[in-house]
Design a protein around this motif. Structure first.
Motif, mmCIF file in Angstrom:
data_model
loop_
_atom_site.group_PDB
_atom_site.id
_atom_site.type_symbol
_atom_site.label_atom_id
_atom_site.label_comp_id
_atom_site.label_asym_id
_atom_site.label_seq_id
_atom_site.Cartn_x
_atom_site.Cartn_y
_atom_site.Cartn_z
ATOM 1 N N GLU A 119 0.837 -1.208 0.000
ATOM 2 C CA GLU A 119 0.000 0.000 0.000
ATOM 3 C C GLU A 119 0.868 1.252 0.000
ATOM 4 O O GLU A 119 0.617 2.198 -0.759
ATOM 5 C CB GLU A 119 -0.925 -0.004 1.208
ATOM 6 N N ARG A 120 1.891 1.251 0.841
ATOM 7 C CA ARG A 120 2.779 2.411 0.950
ATOM 8 C C ARG A 120 3.535 2.642 -0.365
ATOM 9 O O ARG A 120 3.676 3.787 -0.822
ATOM 10 C CB ARG A 120 3.764 2.198 2.091
ATOM 11 N N ALA A 121 3.997 1.560 -0.990
ATOM 12 C CA ALA A 121 4.731 1.688 -2.254
ATOM 13 C C ALA A 121 3.829 2.236 -3.351
ATOM 14 O O ALA A 121 4.263 3.049 -4.179
ATOM 15 C CB ALA A 121 5.311 0.332 -2.663
ATOM 16 N N MET A 122 2.568 1.811 -3.370
ATOM 17 C CA MET A 122 1.649 2.320 -4.377
ATOM 18 C C MET A 122 1.348 3.800 -4.130
ATOM 19 O O MET A 122 1.261 4.595 -5.077
ATOM 20 C CB MET A 122 0.348 1.514 -4.378
ATOM 21 N N LEU A 123 1.212 4.191 -2.872
ATOM 22 C CA LEU A 123 1.010 5.606 -2.563
ATOM 23 C C LEU A 123 2.205 6.442 -3.028
ATOM 24 O O LEU A 123 2.035 7.542 -3.568
ATOM 25 C CB LEU A 123 0.775 5.792 -1.061
ATOM 26 N N ASN A 124 3.417 5.913 -2.828
ATOM 27 C CA ASN A 124 4.617 6.610 -3.294
ATOM 28 C C ASN A 124 4.636 6.711 -4.812
ATOM 29 O O ASN A 124 5.036 7.740 -5.376
ATOM 30 C CB ASN A 124 5.874 5.890 -2.797
ATOM 31 N N LEU A 125 4.222 5.636 -5.472
ATOM 32 C CA LEU A 125 4.173 5.641 -6.938
ATOM 33 C C LEU A 125 3.199 6.709 -7.428
ATOM 34 O O LEU A 125 3.500 7.465 -8.363
ATOM 35 C CB LEU A 125 3.761 4.253 -7.449
ATOM 36 N N LEU A 126 2.047 6.780 -6.789
ATOM 37 C CA LEU A 126 1.045 7.765 -7.197
ATOM 38 C C LEU A 126 1.487 9.190 -6.872
ATOM 39 O O LEU A 126 1.122 10.132 -7.569
ATOM 40 C CB LEU A 126 -0.298 7.447 -6.541
ATOM 41 N N GLU A 127 2.291 9.333 -5.809
ATOM 42 C CA GLU A 127 2.855 10.654 -5.507
ATOM 43 C C GLU A 127 3.792 11.101 -6.621
ATOM 44 O O GLU A 127 3.784 12.268 -7.030
ATOM 45 C CB GLU A 127 3.610 10.611 -4.179
ATOM 46 N N GLN A 128 4.589 10.155 -7.150
ATOM 47 C CA GLN A 128 5.452 10.469 -8.287
ATOM 48 C C GLN A 128 4.609 10.815 -9.507
ATOM 49 O O GLN A 128 4.930 11.738 -10.269
ATOM 50 C CB GLN A 128 6.360 9.278 -8.605
ATOM 51 N N ALA A 129 3.512 10.088 -9.695
ATOM 52 C CA ALA A 129 2.608 10.367 -10.812
ATOM 53 C C ALA A 129 2.051 11.781 -10.698
ATOM 54 O O ALA A 129 1.934 12.499 -11.702
ATOM 55 C CB ALA A 129 1.477 9.344 -10.852
ATOM 56 N N ALA A 130 1.700 12.190 -9.486
ATOM 57 C CA ALA A 130 1.170 13.538 -9.270
ATOM 58 C C ALA A 130 2.210 14.599 -9.630
ATOM 59 O O ALA A 130 1.879 15.650 -10.201
ATOM 60 C CB ALA A 130 0.725 13.698 -7.824
ATOM 61 N N LYS A 131 3.474 14.323 -9.326
ATOM 62 C CA LYS A 131 4.547 15.272 -9.676
ATOM 63 C C LYS A 131 4.697 15.370 -11.191
ATOM 64 O O LYS A 131 4.897 16.462 -11.740
ATOM 65 C CB LYS A 131 5.866 14.822 -9.035
ATOM 66 N N ASP A 132 4.603 14.222 -11.872
ATOM 67 C CA ASP A 132 4.684 14.224 -13.336
ATOM 68 C C ASP A 132 3.545 15.041 -13.927
ATOM 69 O O ASP A 132 3.723 15.800 -14.887
ATOM 70 C CB ASP A 132 4.626 12.795 -13.872
ATOM 71 N N GLU A 133 2.352 14.885 -13.353
ATOM 72 C CA GLU A 133 1.186 15.606 -13.858
ATOM 73 C C GLU A 133 1.301 17.101 -13.582
ATOM 74 O O GLU A 133 0.845 17.921 -14.378
ATOM 75 C CB GLU A 133 -0.078 15.025 -13.225
ATOM 76 N N GLN A 134 1.929 17.455 -12.457
ATOM 77 C CA GLN A 134 2.129 18.873 -12.171
ATOM 78 C C GLN A 134 3.038 19.518 -13.205
ATOM 79 O O GLN A 134 2.850 20.686 -13.573
ATOM 80 C CB GLN A 134 2.737 19.038 -10.779
ATOM 81 N N GLN A 135 4.009 18.766 -13.703
ATOM 82 C CA GLN A 135 4.880 19.294 -14.754
ATOM 83 C C GLN A 135 4.082 19.563 -16.012
ATOM 84 O O GLN A 135 4.325 20.555 -16.710
ATOM 85 C CB GLN A 135 6.005 18.296 -15.040
ATOM 86 N N ILE A 136 3.118 18.690 -16.311
ATOM 87 C CA ILE A 136 2.251 18.904 -17.467
ATOM 88 C C ILE A 136 1.459 20.197 -17.290
ATOM 89 O O ILE A 136 1.342 21.012 -18.208
ATOM 90 C CB ILE A 136 1.290 17.715 -17.655
ATOM 91 N N LYS A 137 0.917 20.398 -16.093
ATOM 92 C CA LYS A 137 0.136 21.599 -15.812
ATOM 93 C C LYS A 137 1.005 22.846 -15.932
ATOM 94 O O LYS A 137 0.580 23.864 -16.473
ATOM 95 C CB LYS A 137 -0.479 21.516 -14.417
ATOM 96 N N ASN A 138 2.238 22.768 -15.442
ATOM 97 C CA ASN A 138 3.143 23.916 -15.508
ATOM 98 C C ASN A 138 3.476 24.260 -16.953
ATOM 99 O O ASN A 138 3.570 25.440 -17.309
ATOM 100 C CB ASN A 138 4.424 23.625 -14.725
ATOM 101 N N ARG A 139 3.655 23.235 -17.787
ATOM 102 C CA ARG A 139 3.926 23.494 -19.201
ATOM 103 C C ARG A 139 2.745 24.178 -19.845
ATOM 104 O O ARG A 139 2.905 25.024 -20.733
ATOM 105 C CB ARG A 139 4.249 22.187 -19.939
ATOM 106 N N GLY A 140 1.535 23.806 -19.417
ATOM 107 C CA GLY A 140 0.342 24.416 -19.995
ATOM 108 C C GLY A 140 0.210 25.890 -19.650
ATOM 109 O O GLY A 140 -0.445 26.647 -20.372
ATOM 110 N N ARG A 141 0.840 26.316 -18.553
ATOM 111 C CA ARG A 141 0.750 27.723 -18.145
ATOM 112 C C ARG A 141 1.833 28.576 -18.782
ATOM 113 O O ARG A 141 1.815 29.794 -18.686
ATOM 114 C CB ARG A 141 0.873 27.822 -16.618
ATOM 115 N N GLU A 142 2.836 27.933 -19.381
ATOM 116 C CA GLU A 142 3.967 28.691 -19.955
ATOM 117 C C GLU A 142 3.569 29.382 -21.247
ATOM 118 O O GLU A 142 2.718 28.925 -21.971
ATOM 119 C CB GLU A 142 5.148 27.734 -20.206
#
Length: 234
Positions: free
Chosen positions: A211-234
């Motif tokens: 469970e903890r490893a999957m939560l960590n994986l999804l946290e990394q996924a959230a960071k990847d998605e934030q980069q997408i959002k940041n690119r959209g604002r540029e």
């Protein structure tokens, strides 16, 4: 009209109008002028009408006597349709669906990982391991995307809960569209460690660790998605 590889004229009109609707350039409730679309895209009326039929099947438009063809409200769109998902993720201002997908995953997948750690068979573990081993031999975006989809599908299959497995097939539709953005150039170094941690915990029948490893994986996924959002604002 823009060219979309692999699609004929009819498909290109579907792409063009569908994108305009999903990106908000055609307001919900507004009426589409079929004659104007014919001129705008330099195609026959038959092509436009066939394209609108496809968009109607996706829940984007409808036609009524005396009102004509109009854009349906978002609440009636087939949001899990692969084209709609792709168009929404391509919209630099439309990050709502990324957030929705993340929320669904954070509810479903950590619990699925716990069950997988309890119920997995040796065959389940072998399939998960084989998927990650294949990624070690490539850094290609396409291969990483397919491996990511396979891993998450196999993980919930290892839960041996039929309803949970069905949930993954729903999630996978959105995950594929999301992965096309996140892994556009391949990210083997970022991809393998969090997935390997999930596999190690499942193999060890460590429910809390899975469970903890999957939560960590999804946290990394959230960071990847934030980069997408940041690119959209540029």
């Amino acid at each position: 009209m823009s060219v979309y590889p692999g699609r004929g004229v009819h498909g290109q009109v579907v792409e063009a109008i569908g994108r305009r609707i999903v990106h908000g350039q055609e307001a919900q409730g507004s009426t589409l002028d079929v004659d104007a679309l014919e001129i705008t895209y330099d195609v026959s009326k038959t092509v436009v009408r066939e394209a609108l039929k496809v968009l109607a099947a996706k829940g984007l438009v409808d036609a009524r006597p005396r009102r004509g063809t109009f854009v349906r409200p978002r609440s009636e769109w087939s949001l899990l349709d692969p084209d709609l998902l792709r168009w929404q993720f391509e919209d630099p201002t439309g990050t709502r669906l990324l957030d929705d997908l993340y929320e669904v995953r954070i509810i479903v997948e950590p619990a699925g990982a716990r069950l997988a750690a309890t119920r997995r068979t040796e065959e389940d573990v072998e399939r998960l391991a084989a998927t990650l081993a294949a990624v070690e031999e490539t850094s290609g975006a396409k291969e990483i995307i397919e491996a990511d989809l396979a891993f998450h599908r196999q993980l919930l299959e290892a839960s041996h809960n039929e309803l949970l497995i069905r949930m993954e097939y729903i999630i996978e539709t959105g995950l594929r569209a999301r992965d096309l953005l996140v892994h556009a150039e391949g990210h083997q170094d970022d991809f393998l460690p969090p997935h390997q941690a999930v596999l190690d915990a499942v193999r060890a029948s460590d429910t809390d660790g899975a469970e903890r490893a999957m939560l960590n994986l999804l946290e990394q996924a959230a960071k990847d998605e934030q980069q997408i959002k940041n690119r959209g604002r540029e």
